[in-house]
Enzyme design. Sequence first.
Site, PDB file in Angstrom:
ATOM      1  CG  ASP A  22      -1.773   1.173   1.379  1.00  0.00           C
ATOM      2  OD1 ASP A  22      -1.902   1.934   0.400  1.00  0.00           O
ATOM      3  OD2 ASP A  22      -2.331   1.354   2.481  1.00  0.00           O
ATOM      4  CG  ASN A  79      -2.589   5.606  -1.290  1.00  0.00           C
ATOM      5  OD1 ASN A  79      -2.615   4.423  -0.941  1.00  0.00           O
ATOM      6  ND2 ASN A  79      -3.605   6.182  -1.900  1.00  0.00           N
ATOM      7  CG  ASP A 121      -5.727   3.672   0.418  1.00  0.00           C
ATOM      8  OD1 ASP A 121      -4.936   2.696   0.469  1.00  0.00           O
ATOM      9  OD2 ASP A 121      -6.368   3.956  -0.612  1.00  0.00           O
ATOM     10  CG  ASP A 163      -1.303   1.588  -3.789  1.00  0.00           C
ATOM     11  OD1 ASP A 163      -0.096   1.430  -4.048  1.00  0.00           O
ATOM     12  OD2 ASP A 163      -1.712   2.071  -2.702  1.00  0.00           O
ATOM     13  CG  ASP A 214      -7.147 -11.906 -13.847  1.00  0.00           C
ATOM     14  OD1 ASP A 214      -7.911 -12.554 -14.577  1.00  0.00           O
ATOM     15  OD2 ASP A 214      -6.720 -12.331 -12.755  1.00  0.00           O
ATOM     16  CG  ASP A 245     -11.888 -14.796 -14.175  1.00  0.00           C
ATOM     17  OD1 ASP A 245     -11.290 -15.294 -13.219  1.00  0.00           O
ATOM     18  OD2 ASP A 245     -13.114 -14.563 -14.181  1.00  0.00           O
ATOM     19  CD  GLU A 251     -10.162 -19.510 -13.104  1.00  0.00           C
ATOM     20  OE1 GLU A 251     -10.179 -19.777 -11.904  1.00  0.00           O
ATOM     21  OE2 GLU A 251     -10.942 -18.691 -13.610  1.00  0.00           O
ATOM     22  CG  HIS A 255      -6.910 -15.030  -6.763  1.00  0.00           C
ATOM     23  ND1 HIS A 255      -6.337 -15.688  -7.834  1.00  0.00           N
ATOM     24  CD2 HIS A 255      -8.159 -14.710  -7.153  1.00  0.00           C
ATOM     25  CE1 HIS A 255      -7.211 -15.754  -8.813  1.00  0.00           C
ATOM     26  NE2 HIS A 255      -8.323 -15.164  -8.440  1.00  0.00           N
ATOM     27  CG  ASP A 256      -9.757 -18.187  -7.067  1.00  0.00           C
ATOM     28  OD1 ASP A 256     -10.166 -17.150  -6.512  1.00  0.00           O
ATOM     29  OD2 ASP A 256      -9.733 -18.343  -8.306  1.00  0.00           O
TER      30      ASP A 256
END
Length: 561
Positions: free
Chosen positions: A21, A23, A25, A29, A98, A200, A257, A330-331
Amino acid sequence: MLKKWWQREVIYQIYPKSFNDSNHDGIGDIKGITQKLDYLKTLGITMVWICPVFKSPMADNGYDISDFYQLNPEFGDMEDLDELILEAKEKGIKIVLDLVINHTSDEHPWFQDLLENPKSSKYRDYYILKQGKEGQPPTNWRSVFGGSVWEPLEGTDEYYFHSFHVKQPDLNWENEHVRKELYEVVNYWLEKGIAGFRVDAITFIKKDQRFENLPADGVDGLGKCTKKTRNQPGIEKFLHELNRETFSKYNCVTIGEAPGVPYDQYGDYIGEDGYFSMIFDFKYADLDVASGSEWFRRTDWNVQELKRMIFKSQLEIQKVGWGANFLENHDQNRSLSKYIKEADNRNFYSATMLAALFINLRGTPFIYQGQEIGMTNFERESIEEFDDISSIDQYYRAMEEGFSAEEALHFMNLRSRDNSRTPFHWNSEENGGFSKKRPWLGMNENYTLINVEKQENDPNSILNFYKEIIKVRQSNEPLIYGEIEPLLENNSTVIAYKRRLQGEEIDCYFNFSSENQKVDIDLSCYDVLLNNYKGAAIPAQDFKLYPYQSLLLSKKGMVLS
Ligand code: GLC
Ligand code: CA
């Protein structure tokens, strides 16, 4: 098979919300990625796949796109992306984005127009609309993220179709205008100078047009939609066209995928004139559960089974083309937590054994952020702590199927996609150095023990061994282009294979157990290329592999390139 440039790559997958990250928040990013390019270069990475960064209401963290041509402001703007592509290029790193074109967000202007003018919108045919049957949805198909695939379209007696979440309406690929719009999207991004796409859920684009009911397979009276929505006859026409109108015009890489494709059709997908450069095979990643959408039906797998599945996959792919090898994404849950059953055995040796085993298979290796430092699953105490829509759905479905709340939570802790989505561990500071603000998703509490800074300073860390594995692969062509041949097929704890290229041979041994394993190898014939037991002597007589040892041996007297 002729050598292709993308066979040499070592790919790192970034989940942008959780990587870095810039910045502060609380959300990772694009600038945050640019700041860490040197880290990736030092690791040996040559290509990065970034999960979706396009405009999105983030119901599925970016897999629900509301504008294909804009970036989500919380990730940054086009200038940030251009800068990332450029700086990465200077460091010899390519960028892959992606491509999510099976569905859009319900907040995409096309779908918004449809909601506003349900009977007259010119986008009616962009989505899949069907009349209900006697007050019921058109079919009894269950969506991947739970509930019916059909959602009423207000102001009509019609329903719209979603394979995934209600906020992810499927596009109607039968409509050639939709297809044309999507090809423009693809070409726009390829023109921008990215190296290619991870594509995807691409096997979902064709639906069985008869829209007939399925036998119910759960107490909800629904049947899993994938039987009618994944890799259906007729998909070949769409995939050929997609390839012809977009990918084939560029020297790009495409990673499909593509769940649900039987091995005897792999040639269509990854053969010489296949739709994609490579595809992921999920069969062994899901060996601990009935399916990716039913984590509450656990299986009792063993190493022999895993081994059989890996080799089956490798040999089937070798017949026709090239594969994409991964331990995590990520799955998925974290690989150390999945493949190493006992928590006590999750350590340097097992983490590096898994890494060396997968990175040296035939195919392009993918490393998911955090895998290289041995990040693990993170246990949550209540369902409220989960963000992943799929976990929330599966939690309630597990209970509907008769499991207790406690059991349901346990299944989610084992398998939730949030396990791999917790923010990255850069150092021991607050929030693991990921952000100065409280991150969007709770940190895994073990970040003070497992983090990059600690491991960079430790020559015997998982991170430093990953660098070595990658270096060994990249400097030994048999490990990249060589044929694979299973060894010791009947051994139930050691996974072993040979990689062979024009007479050069490298034998790879992985002890997938916490005990010494006797193996018949005459070490005097080999040079050791890689060994995760650095200081320990390798006995010349009565040879044994140590617990979770990985050993790469090259035949002596061979000149390795
Ligand atoms: C793919 C993605 C997953 C997403 C789904 C719907 O499986 O990897 O994260 O939820 O497609 O787009
Ligand atoms: Ca940020």
